[in-house]
Design a protein around this motif. Structure first.
Motif, PDB file in Angstrom:
ATOM      1  N   GLY A  60      -5.588  -0.443  -3.534  1.00  0.00           N
ATOM      2  CA  GLY A  60      -6.814  -0.851  -2.855  1.00  0.00           C
ATOM      3  C   GLY A  60      -7.049  -0.074  -1.567  1.00  0.00           C
ATOM      4  N   THR A  61      -5.967   0.394  -0.940  1.00  0.00           N
ATOM      5  CA  THR A  61      -6.103   1.164   0.297  1.00  0.00           C
ATOM      6  C   THR A  61      -5.597   2.589   0.126  1.00  0.00           C
ATOM      7  OG1 THR A  61      -5.624  -0.874   1.518  1.00  0.00           O
ATOM      8  CG2 THR A  61      -5.579   1.170   2.776  1.00  0.00           C
ATOM      9  N   LYS A  64      -0.805   6.577  -4.073  1.00  0.00           N
ATOM     10  CA  LYS A  64       0.519   7.150  -3.932  1.00  0.00           C
ATOM     11  C   LYS A  64       0.784   8.053  -5.130  1.00  0.00           C
ATOM     12  CE  LYS A  64       0.496   3.147  -3.203  1.00  0.00           C
ATOM     13  NZ  LYS A  64      -0.589   2.209  -2.837  1.00  0.00           N
ATOM     14  N   ARG A 125       0.815  10.649  -0.226  1.00  0.00           N
ATOM     15  CA  ARG A 125      -0.154   9.537  -0.184  1.00  0.00           C
ATOM     16  C   ARG A 125      -1.462  10.005   0.429  1.00  0.00           C
ATOM     17  NH1 ARG A 125       0.529   8.201   5.415  1.00  0.00           N
ATOM     18  NH2 ARG A 125       2.622   8.866   5.966  1.00  0.00           N
ATOM     19  N   ILE A 227       3.869  -6.089  -0.081  1.00  0.00           N
ATOM     20  CA  ILE A 227       2.800  -6.236   0.924  1.00  0.00           C
ATOM     21  C   ILE A 227       1.977  -4.952   0.965  1.00  0.00           C
ATOM     22  CG2 ILE A 227       2.231  -7.061   3.225  1.00  0.00           C
ATOM     23  CD1 ILE A 227       5.157  -7.907   3.567  1.00  0.00           C
ATOM     24  N   GLY A 228       0.927  -4.951   0.158  1.00  0.00           N
ATOM     25  CA  GLY A 228      -0.010  -3.832   0.154  1.00  0.00           C
ATOM     26  C   GLY A 228      -1.278  -4.287   0.853  1.00  0.00           C
ATOM     27  N   SER A 229      -2.437  -4.004   0.249  1.00  0.00           N
ATOM     28  CA  SER A 229      -3.696  -4.514   0.803  1.00  0.00           C
ATOM     29  C   SER A 229      -3.643  -6.038   0.785  1.00  0.00           C
ATOM     30  CB  SER A 229      -4.880  -4.050  -0.044  1.00  0.00           C
ATOM     31  OG  SER A 229      -4.837  -2.671  -0.240  1.00  0.00           O
ATOM     32  N   GLY A 252      -1.731  -6.594   4.080  1.00  0.00           N
ATOM     33  CA  GLY A 252      -1.808  -5.441   4.975  1.00  0.00           C
ATOM     34  C   GLY A 252      -3.245  -5.011   5.234  1.00  0.00           C
ATOM     35  N   GLY A 253      -4.099  -5.180   4.225  1.00  0.00           N
ATOM     36  CA  GLY A 253      -5.515  -4.825   4.386  1.00  0.00           C
ATOM     37  C   GLY A 253      -6.194  -5.774   5.365  1.00  0.00           C
ATOM     38  N   LEU A 256      -5.171  -4.720   8.888  1.00  0.00           N
ATOM     39  CA  LEU A 256      -5.888  -3.535   9.351  1.00  0.00           C
ATOM     40  C   LEU A 256      -7.368  -3.842   9.592  1.00  0.00           C
ATOM     41  CD1 LEU A 256      -5.685  -0.624  10.110  1.00  0.00           C
ATOM     42  CD2 LEU A 256      -5.795   0.021   7.705  1.00  0.00           C
ATOM     43  N   PHE A 268      -4.279   2.768  10.803  1.00  0.00           N
ATOM     44  CA  PHE A 268      -3.118   1.875  10.746  1.00  0.00           C
ATOM     45  C   PHE A 268      -2.119   2.251  11.834  1.00  0.00           C
ATOM     46  CE2 PHE A 268       1.152   0.862   9.052  1.00  0.00           C
ATOM     47  CZ  PHE A 268       1.007  -0.508   8.859  1.00  0.00           C
ATOM     48  N   GLU A 269      -1.915   3.549  12.006  1.00  0.00           N
ATOM     49  CA  GLU A 269      -0.949   4.014  13.009  1.00  0.00           C
ATOM     50  C   GLU A 269      -1.365   3.548  14.407  1.00  0.00           C
ATOM     51  OE1 GLU A 269      -2.116   5.756  10.522  1.00  0.00           O
ATOM     52  OE2 GLU A 269      -0.322   6.374   9.418  1.00  0.00           O
ATOM     53  N   GLY A 358       6.105  -2.299   0.160  1.00  0.00           N
ATOM     54  CA  GLY A 358       4.663  -2.089   0.367  1.00  0.00           C
ATOM     55  C   GLY A 358       4.425  -1.321   1.656  1.00  0.00           C
ATOM     56  N   ASN A 359       3.317  -0.633   1.703  1.00  0.00           N
ATOM     57  CA  ASN A 359       3.061   0.254   2.847  1.00  0.00           C
ATOM     58  C   ASN A 359       2.710  -0.466   4.148  1.00  0.00           C
ATOM     59  OD1 ASN A 359       3.651   2.917   2.128  1.00  0.00           O
ATOM     60  ND2 ASN A 359       1.873   2.932   0.756  1.00  0.00           N
ATOM     61  N   PHE A 360       2.479  -1.775   4.081  1.00  0.00           N
ATOM     62  CA  PHE A 360       2.278  -2.535   5.319  1.00  0.00           C
ATOM     63  C   PHE A 360       3.508  -2.368   6.228  1.00  0.00           C
ATOM     64  CE2 PHE A 360       3.015  -6.733   7.463  1.00  0.00           C
ATOM     65  CZ  PHE A 360       1.986  -6.648   8.389  1.00  0.00           C
ATOM     66  N   ARG A 362       5.264   0.361   6.536  1.00  0.00           N
ATOM     67  CA  ARG A 362       5.387   1.735   7.052  1.00  0.00           C
ATOM     68  C   ARG A 362       5.303   1.730   8.574  1.00  0.00           C
ATOM     69  NH1 ARG A 362       1.352   5.033   7.277  1.00  0.00           N
ATOM     70  NH2 ARG A 362       2.608   6.551   8.390  1.00  0.00           N
TER      71      ARG A 362
HETATM   72  P1  ADP Z   1      -2.313  -0.776  -1.921  1.00  0.00           P
HETATM   73  O1  ADP Z   1      -1.669  -0.362  -3.203  1.00  0.00           O
HETATM   74  O2  ADP Z   1      -3.008  -2.090  -1.999  1.00  0.00           O
HETATM   75  O3  ADP Z   1      -3.147   0.302  -1.307  1.00  0.00           O
HETATM   76  P2  ADP Z   1      -0.035  -0.211  -0.155  1.00  0.00           P
HETATM   77  O4  ADP Z   1       1.347  -0.671  -0.508  1.00  0.00           O
HETATM   78  O5  ADP Z   1      -0.301   1.237  -0.262  1.00  0.00           O
HETATM   79  O6  ADP Z   1      -1.078  -1.092  -0.941  1.00  0.00           O
HETATM   80  O7  ADP Z   1      -0.295  -0.712   1.328  1.00  0.00           O
HETATM   81  C1  ADP Z   1      -1.555  -0.632   1.940  1.00  0.00           C
HETATM   82  C2  ADP Z   1      -1.406  -1.169   3.344  1.00  0.00           C
HETATM   83  O8  ADP Z   1      -0.480  -0.339   4.059  1.00  0.00           O
HETATM   84  C3  ADP Z   1      -2.667  -1.113   4.170  1.00  0.00           C
HETATM   85  O9  ADP Z   1      -3.455  -2.258   3.966  1.00  0.00           O
HETATM   86  C4  ADP Z   1      -2.125  -1.035   5.587  1.00  0.00           C
HETATM   87  O10 ADP Z   1      -1.802  -2.319   6.058  1.00  0.00           O
HETATM   88  C5  ADP Z   1      -0.830  -0.269   5.411  1.00  0.00           C
HETATM   89  N1  ADP Z   1      -0.875   1.175   5.730  1.00  0.00           N
HETATM   90  C6  ADP Z   1       0.222   1.929   6.032  1.00  0.00           C
HETATM   91  N2  ADP Z   1      -0.115   3.186   6.271  1.00  0.00           N
HETATM   92  C7  ADP Z   1      -1.459   3.282   6.145  1.00  0.00           C
HETATM   93  C8  ADP Z   1      -2.399   4.341   6.280  1.00  0.00           C
HETATM   94  N3  ADP Z   1      -2.011   5.574   6.636  1.00  0.00           N
HETATM   95  N4  ADP Z   1      -3.703   4.084   6.043  1.00  0.00           N
HETATM   96  C9  ADP Z   1      -4.110   2.846   5.710  1.00  0.00           C
HETATM   97  N5  ADP Z   1      -3.263   1.800   5.570  1.00  0.00           N
HETATM   98  C10 ADP Z   1      -1.958   1.995   5.784  1.00  0.00           C
END
Ligand code: ADP
Length: 412
Positions: A60-61, A64, A125, A227-229, A252-253, A256, A268-269, A358-360, A362
């Motif tokens: 959703g955000t 990868k 990514r 923990i993604g979006s 995470g979405g 943000l 996000f950074e 999840g990227n939250f 990161r």
């Molecule tokens: P999805 O598959 O839903 O996109 P991710 O595991 O990739 O989920 O995690 C997305 C979340 O990671 C975002 O909602 C935000 O909280 C966080 N995030 C980390 N790095 C970034 C970035 N560079 N840009 C946007 N969001 C980021």
């Protein structure tokens, strides 16, 4: 993504250098954890898959992309070799692609053997909002001339299926994102020559809290909190037995999105940087703001958050709050909510290990430590919060594994 590389991308590795491998050989020992020999998941292969090998998780955000770089291009015919090298030069010659594509150099896995080929696995990514530029790039590199398709997972595999087929003549082979997530976790934990899984020792003590490797070779049963979006929670009882037990749209979405609204930040950074300098106590009402101290009968310390954003009902507090405080409170609110749901799931499922991915997470040690603290404190030490170095890449990695099951008609 534009062609031009943006110079000066700094490796944003948050990995603790103390977790490096300190012995190699047939099996490597990583901080006391015996790792299997690199590579060789040959059981995945019946015949060699066509190159290049990609696994893609279109979230959703973020999208990868996991790319397997063969060490030797000589076995391909001239035309194939040329195209492969063009793709390769572009991907590996750069660490940043256009404005927002990044190769996470600190995560790459060397010396992997996949289907008899040795090579390196790369992790890339970019924002899903840039997908059309990626499709343009794939077109310009003549991707469709080589690949018979791309294995893709995540909602975007459905959303972009038609456009991939139409614009680049590439079929997206779709796989379930939860299956891919778990396959990716198990592959990377097993074959990463460095320690993949870690926890925080002494999570209740900010001075003594320390990142430590965790032996994840016998993981079952465990809970995965992705923990993604948004957030999905899976109970995993064996390699083949798992279920999605819960989830929340506050992920995470949400962090943000709210942070952009409240602070005017753009990335996000930036949101994490602001949060690292803020104090959520200026925004949240604590137990002591209501009781004047602890609520002892139920063991609630005065420092406990009683009401997230509770101070913001006062104009005076609003006028004195900073962007940093607002970012921190948003981060703490979202993290605590996720931690609380995870804890309830662990209790219901009678599972003690909770793996957060999840990227939250990161570049977000604040949330990791908060989750580690919350799991430990609220369970009286019975729950353990675990984390993985490749944070948001497991779905894409699992997708690459799917590519290696070669009984598909499209692979012949
Ligand atoms: P999805 O598959 O839903 O996109 P991710 O595991 O990739 O989920 O995690 C997305 C979340 O990671 C975002 O909602 C935000 O909280 C966080 N995030 C980390 N790095 C970034 C970035 N560079 N840009 C946007 N969001 C980021």
């Amino acid at each position: 993504m534009a062609e031009k590389a943006v110079n000066g991308f700094a490796d944003d590795s948050s990995s603790d250098k103390s977790l490096k491998k300190h012995a190699t050989g047939d099996g490597a020992t990583v901080n006391g954890i015996e790792k299997v020999r690199n590579g060789s998941p040959d059981s995945f292969c019946d015949i060699r898959p066509s190159m290049p090998l990609f696994g893609m998780d279109i979230g959703g955000t973020l999208t990868k992309l996991v790319y397997f770089e063969p060490a030797n291009f000589d076995e391909f015919d001239l035309e194939e070799k040329e195209t492969l090298q063009t793709i390769h030069r572009y991907l590996i010659g750069n660490v940043a692609y256009g404005k927002s594509g990044i190769r996470d150099v600190h995560l790459e896995m060397e010396n992997q053997t996949i289907c008899g080929r040795t090579g390196k696995i790369h992790f890339i990514r970019f924002p899903t909002s840039q997908m059309l530029s990626f499709i343009e790039l794939a077109k310009s590199k003549n991707f469709s001339g080589l690949a018979s398709g791309i294995c893709a997972t995540g909602g975007g595999a459905y959303m972009f299926e038609e456009i991939f087929a139409k614009e680049v003549l590439l079929q997206l082979h779709k796989y379930d994102e939860m299956d891919c997530l778990l396959k990716g976790i198990h592959y990377i934990d097993r074959y990463n020559p460095f320690s993949e899984c870690y926890f925080f020792r002494n999570p209740r003590d900010t001075e003594l809290c320390k990142k430590m490797p965790f032996d994840f070779r016998n993981p079952y049963p465990y809970l995965v909190v992705n923990i993604g979006s948004g957030v999905s929670i899976l109970a995993v009882r064996s390699k083949t037995d798992y279920s999605r037990v819960s989830g929340t749209s506050l992920g995470g979405g949400t962090f943000l999105g709210l942070c952009c609204l409240l602070t005017g930040c753009e990335t996000f950074e930036e949101a994490i940087e602001l949060a690292s300098q803020g104090d959520s106590k200026n925004i949240d009402k604590l137990v002591r703001d209501i009781y004047g101290g602890d609520y002892s009968k139920f063991g609630l310390a005065g420092e406990t958050v009683a009401c997230s954003f509770g101070h913001m009902m006062s104009k005076e507090k609003r006028d004195t709050s900073s962007r940093e405080d607002l970012a921190r409170a948003t981060l703490v609110t979202l993290t605590n909510n996720i931690g609380s749901i995870a804890r309830m799931c662990a209790k219901t499922e009678k599972i003690e290990r909770v793996v957060f991915v999840g990227n939250f997470l990161r570049v977000n040690e604040i949330s990791m430590k908060l989750l580690a603290y919350a799991m430990d404190f609220w369970s009286n030490g019975s729950l353990k919060a675990l984390f993985l170095e490749h944070e948001g890449y497991f779905g894409a990695m699992g997708c690459l594994m799917e590519y290696l099951h070669l009984n598909h008609p499209w692979q012949q």
